[in-house]
Design an enzyme around this catalytic site. Structure first.
Site, mmCIF file in Angstrom:
data_model
loop_
_atom_site.group_PDB
_atom_site.id
_atom_site.type_symbol
_atom_site.label_atom_id
_atom_site.label_comp_id
_atom_site.label_asym_id
_atom_site.label_seq_id
_atom_site.Cartn_x
_atom_site.Cartn_y
_atom_site.Cartn_z
ATOM 1 N N ILE A 156 10.883 -2.209 4.363
ATOM 2 C CA ILE A 156 10.558 -0.949 5.179
ATOM 3 C C ILE A 156 10.893 0.239 4.364
ATOM 4 O O ILE A 156 12.025 0.408 3.990
ATOM 5 C CB ILE A 156 10.955 -0.806 6.600
ATOM 6 C CG1 ILE A 156 10.984 -2.141 7.275
ATOM 7 C CG2 ILE A 156 10.145 0.584 7.490
ATOM 8 C CD1 ILE A 156 9.562 -2.682 7.756
ATOM 9 N N CYS A 157 9.924 0.920 4.167
ATOM 10 C CA CYS A 157 10.281 2.234 3.485
ATOM 11 C C CYS A 157 9.526 3.645 4.370
ATOM 12 O O CYS A 157 8.984 3.151 5.639
ATOM 13 C CB CYS A 157 9.897 2.509 2.247
ATOM 14 S SG CYS A 157 8.389 2.301 1.686
ATOM 15 N N GLY A 158 9.289 4.606 3.958
ATOM 16 C CA GLY A 158 8.426 5.659 4.480
ATOM 17 C C GLY A 158 6.988 5.122 4.653
ATOM 18 O O GLY A 158 6.311 5.415 6.069
ATOM 19 N N GLY A 206 5.684 2.047 3.281
ATOM 20 C CA GLY A 206 5.391 0.589 2.950
ATOM 21 C C GLY A 206 4.899 0.680 1.474
ATOM 22 O O GLY A 206 4.678 -0.499 1.116
ATOM 23 N N GLU A 208 7.700 3.108 8.145
ATOM 24 C CA GLU A 208 8.152 3.658 9.209
ATOM 25 C C GLU A 208 7.220 4.965 9.712
ATOM 26 O O GLU A 208 7.265 4.910 11.048
ATOM 27 C CB GLU A 208 9.696 3.818 9.211
ATOM 28 C CG GLU A 208 10.115 4.292 10.559
ATOM 29 C CD GLU A 208 11.856 4.139 10.679
ATOM 30 O OE1 GLU A 208 12.448 3.531 9.966
ATOM 31 O OE2 GLU A 208 12.263 5.012 11.249
#
Ligand code: RB5
Length: 156
Positions: free
Chosen positions: A69-71, A73, A113
């Site tokens: 997960i990052c800001g 994806g 996210e």
């Protein structure tokens, strides 16, 4: 088969990562969860480093899958795909999550996210756990072609 799963995020994805990690830890379909960071919102480790660490575990056979997960994806998928043998996708809808395994035999699912709500992400992860690639399907020769280019025939 119970899955060994690696989780990872940067600080932008830490909230969803933590919640999804807890979900995985409490799911009987999951044998183990190994988190490769970050450890909190204040942890500034860059997303490429986390994604590559997770992907290397999958590529080495130490884990079956990873959830990153990052800001958005996007960055974690780009970084994970640099690791030989890895097929990482960004998916935020049911059909794409399903096809990522059934068509592409992707071992890594990436989400953003800042893109997807936590409850939908949880439902998609629950579906993801049940998906299994069929090596006798018509998708197999296409995945083989990816692996051939990559120099890796591993399809785990
Ligand atoms: C924040 O650094 C953001 O750029 C990152 O989380 C990710 O979305 C990159 O693809």
């Amino acid at each position: 088969m119970a899955l060994r799963i690696v989780t990872g995020s940067d600080n932008a994805g830490y909230g969803h990562k933590s919640a999804l990690k807890e979900l995985l830890e409490n799911d009987p379909r999951v044998e183990s969860v190994t988190d490769v960071g970050v450890g909190g919102r204040e942890d500034g480790e860059l997303y490429p480093n986390v994604a590559v660490a997770a992907a290397e575990k999958v590529a080495a056979g130490e884990a079956d899958r990873a959830l990153l997960i990052c800001g958005t994806g996007l960055g974690v998928a780009i970084a994970a795909n640099k690791v030989s043998g890895i097929r990482a996708v960004t998916a935020h809808d049911l059909y794409s999550v399903q096809r990522s395994v059934l068509s592409n035999n992707a071992q890594i699912l990436c989400m953003g996210e800042r893109v997807i709500g936590l409850e939908l992400a949880k439902e998609l992860v629950k579906v993801w756990l049940d998906l299994e690639f069929d090596p006798t399907s018509s998708s197999a020769e296409k995945v083989d072609a990816i692996c051939a280019y990559d120099g890796s025939l591993e399809q785990a």
